[in-house]
Write an enzyme that holds these catalytic residues in place. Sequence first.
Site, PDB file in Angstrom:
ATOM      1  N   SER A  98       0.862  -1.190   0.000  1.00 14.43           N
ATOM      2  CA  SER A  98       0.000   0.000   0.000  1.00 14.43           C
ATOM      3  C   SER A  98       0.889   1.226   0.000  1.00 14.43           C
ATOM      4  O   SER A  98       1.525   1.539   1.013  1.00 14.43           O
ATOM      5  CB  SER A  98      -0.907  -0.005   1.233  1.00 14.43           C
ATOM      6  OG  SER A  98      -1.896  -0.995   1.110  1.00 14.43           O
ATOM      7  N   LYS A 172      -7.505   1.801  -2.855  1.00 16.53           N
ATOM      8  CA  LYS A 172      -7.155   1.445  -1.475  1.00 16.53           C
ATOM      9  C   LYS A 172      -7.316   2.655  -0.554  1.00 16.53           C
ATOM     10  O   LYS A 172      -7.829   2.545   0.557  1.00 16.53           O
ATOM     11  CB  LYS A 172      -5.721   0.905  -1.417  1.00 16.53           C
ATOM     12  CG  LYS A 172      -5.191   0.581  -0.014  1.00 16.53           C
ATOM     13  CD  LYS A 172      -5.796  -0.675   0.588  1.00 16.53           C
ATOM     14  CE  LYS A 172      -5.497  -0.832   2.084  1.00 16.53           C
ATOM     15  NZ  LYS A 172      -4.206  -1.425   2.399  1.00 16.53           N
ATOM     16  N   LYS A 240      -2.099   7.785   9.064  1.00 11.57           N
ATOM     17  CA  LYS A 240      -1.211   7.891   7.902  1.00 11.57           C
ATOM     18  C   LYS A 240      -2.025   7.710   6.610  1.00 11.57           C
ATOM     19  O   LYS A 240      -1.866   8.466   5.640  1.00 11.57           O
ATOM     20  CB  LYS A 240      -0.123   6.814   7.980  1.00 11.57           C
ATOM     21  CG  LYS A 240       0.907   6.870   6.869  1.00 11.57           C
ATOM     22  CD  LYS A 240       1.547   5.504   6.624  1.00 11.57           C
ATOM     23  CE  LYS A 240       0.588   4.587   5.862  1.00 11.57           C
ATOM     24  NZ  LYS A 240       1.118   3.283   5.479  1.00 11.57           N
TER      25      LYS A 240
END
Lengths: 295, 295
Positions: A98, A172, A240
């Site tokens: 990711s 994502k 994050k």
Amino acid sequence: MADGIKIAFLGTGLMGGPMARRLAEAGYDIAVWNRSPEKAAPLAEYGATVCASAAEAAQGANVLITMLTAGPAVHDVLFDKGAAKTAAPDAIILDMSSIKPAEARAHSEKLAESGRRHIDAPVSGGTRGAEAGTLAIMAGGDEDAFNALKDILTVMGRPVRVGPSGAGQLAKLANQAIVGIAIGAVAEATLLVSEGGGDLSAFRQALKGGFADSTILQQHGERMEKRDFTPGGRASVQLKDLDNVLSEAEALGLKLPLVEAVRDRYKRLAGPLGQGDLDHSALFLELLDLNERSV
Amino acid sequence: MADGIKIAFLGTGLMGGPMARRLAEAGYDIAVWNRSPEKAAPLAEYGATVCASAAEAAQGANVLITMLTAGPAVHDVLFDKGAAKTAAPDAIILDMSSIKPAEARAHSEKLAESGRRHIDAPVSGGTRGAEAGTLAIMAGGDEDAFNALKDILTVMGRPVRVGPSGAGQLAKLANQAIVGIAIGAVAEATLLVSEGGGDLSAFRQALKGGFADSTILQQHGERMEKRDFTPGGRASVQLKDLDNVLSEAEALGLKLPLVEAVRDRYKRLAGPLGQGDLDHSALFLELLDLNERSV
């Protein structure tokens, strides 16, 4: 299916480990590497070739899979450690980490210079999904390259191509945006019902199958009720992710006010409240604090 | 099950109509009434007794069901139109309307003065759920009274008792809070993916079964992609629900910042943007406007 294909799998940690294991068990010729070698070693018993360096594992691979922590780590392994260049000239690089969409697009462009194709394909579903081969796999990149990888991806989960290079990472991020906001919604619903004298377990039961139902309501709602914030997905990682959503949105010239509001709340949870290492459902603690309610 | 029980069903509109029909088909002795008589008349062919007034329908009923638009309408039918007093002395009043928790508690207390019991049991699941008997039913009130009604409720859906009087309405508000915020989350995810060049249908497909998945993502997300905002649940009703959530929260001394943020957005959609009659997924239009994107 596995005939004549040589896979290199770089990054066999919590997620990559079981994903590589499933490929080995499916009969693929697979070489593995991990920065901490003790996490790669156990894959030998499933038939994987355990290598001492990324470049060694990548040697002659047709499919080079990376499952690393962030964009710079992927860049380091592919380009600085030389894995991309030792892979077969027609290799497809399949990055399942990711990372930021812009990083994925940059990797793709850099690889294209030497004729190598690139697919970004981050996953959702946690270690349980990795072990069971049921990961949601969100892919971006060239359609032919994606189709060529479909059998391999299907060993790990349910692959869907969302668009061109970077679109897997974009999906994502959108996934993480929904998860973060949904946790915030369930926290407020949970507080309302509990302060109003409702039974929280009955509440979640009552909503089952309706419009407000979701895995977040059932699983994260239960964690809030039980005050059990063992991670799971850490609040600091959720923060994050939401920061990455907002920087991608900014690059596209977009305002996403709910993402922004929830990002600020996670920032408070992980910063002043010092709870970044708890599960992301601990946003409930931030809401309790905001309402001057004790835990 | 149906032996010796006399049901009165007051309010046989879009939702109440199919609910009453299911009870008649299940063999209950049922009298029905609706303010606009033409909505009650078709129930005769299922064996219901169609009455000209609420009090007439309620005459001697053991179970008095109300399915009306709001708290004042329930109060009017039960007390001003005299339905409660003409019901049997040991009648249970089962209010399946969506009204404010404080109103439900007030009705319950007023009914207790004449020894009549009260259960609040609003539903979720729309006309499709009403027709199929699969409604989510969120109940509040005395446990024995709830248990006495369980067979009747089960004809209409899945009843769960969430707590004391008002707790069913409270759960319904929490349900609506989650729905409103989830629509906001899906709107932002949808905008991000589409502006970033992803395919929206593939995006929803890719997220299926993962943590971000929900009926709202799949159904309302599709409406956003297709710009099809035929209601469904109207934005103006979603706004009213969120206002009710916030007034209940205020009464409990609670701050619910995400509910507040989404309420303000629905207010803008229904007010200045003039789109209150569209489906609540039209919150996407408000987000487009905020981002100066054309529809």
